[in-house]
Design a protein around this motif. Structure first.
Motif: not given
Length: 254
Positions: A53-54, A43, A46-47, A129-130, A49-51, A61
């Motif tokens: 992956m989006a 998890e 995944s957090f 990150y954000y 890698a989220k930026p 992938s």
């Protein structure tokens, strides 16, 4: 002569033993956090890698070019999270080791310095990150040549974001550095104001070296650096240079 040598050696041994004890406690704190977070390693990855992956094209992938990367990369992310989670405990161990050698005015300075440094570093990572990562990865995905699949290796991706986290975290430490320089009397607020043009040029030079070669990423690093420098200058208005200590020497001094 031998008695004098023994007297000088004994405090050194005591300091080394105390350093070892504090280091063990700091490492134990990281280990406890690491073991507690290991069940959530996937998890956490995944957090992280989220930026990216989006921003990847549909049905695309990331890849793992190393056989052990699918296991070790989530472990590295978990270790990074454990280090951040245990950082207050680690900083306390550092404080407990150096506190006996500090004067009273230095002790009053250390606590807000450590708290503000930790807060600003985390804010820098959150900013990267954000805000920075989504813009950066969206731009990179948009300029990918036709016929090229943007399939990033997970290990290289982790190394990249770690470098960016450190870069933005250190950038957000600028107000602390500015205030500390003024507080210690190393430079005056007038000298810091006079250095504005050099800071602006240096900010864009640092951004060009640290970030990927796109203008957006460089601006997103350089502009906060300049703004934070100005914030540090404003804080210097409420800071007076520390006076020479006239109290008795710190405890535990030979």
């Amino acid at each position: 002569m031998s008695e004098e040598l023994q007297q000088n050696t004994q405090p050194l041994i005591e300091h080394l033993l105390e350093l070892r004890r504090r280091t063990v406690w700091a490492a134990a704190g990281i280990l406890v956090c690491f073991l507690g977070l290991m069940p959530f390693a996937q998890e956490l990855y995944s957090f992280a890698a989220k930026p990216l992956m989006a921003s990847l094209p549909k049905d695309t992938s990331m890849i793992a070019t190393d056989v052990i990367a699918p296991f070790f990369v989530p472990v590295k992310v978990t270790l990074m999270a454990a280090f951040l989670l245990s950082l207050p405990h680690t900083l306390y161990q550092v404080w407990a080791f150096v506190a006996p050698a500090l004067y009273q005015n230095e002790k009053r300075l250390i606590t807000p310095l450590v708290l503000s440094s930790l807060t600003l570093f985390v804010c820098g990572m959150a900013f990267a990150y954000y805000l920075v990562f989504p813009v950066m990865f969206q731009f990179l995905a948009g300029v990918t040549p036709s016929g090229v699949s943007m399939a990033t290796d997970i290990d290289k991706y982790l190394s990249f974001i770690l470098g960016m986290f450190v870069a933005f975290g250190m950038t957000f430490e600028v107000p602390v550095v500015v205030v500390l320089l003024a507080r210690m009397g190393i430079v005056s607020p007038e000298q810091l104001k006079a250095a504005r043009p050099y800071v602006i040029v240096g900010a864009f030079v640092i951004a060009a070296v640290v970030t990927p070669p796109d203008v957006i990423s460089q601006i997103l690093l350089a502009v906060p650096l300049i703004v934070l420098y100005e914030a540090g200058l404003q804080c210097c208005r409420f800071v007076k240079p520390v006076e020479k200590e006239t109290d008795a020497p710190p405890e535990n001094q030979p």
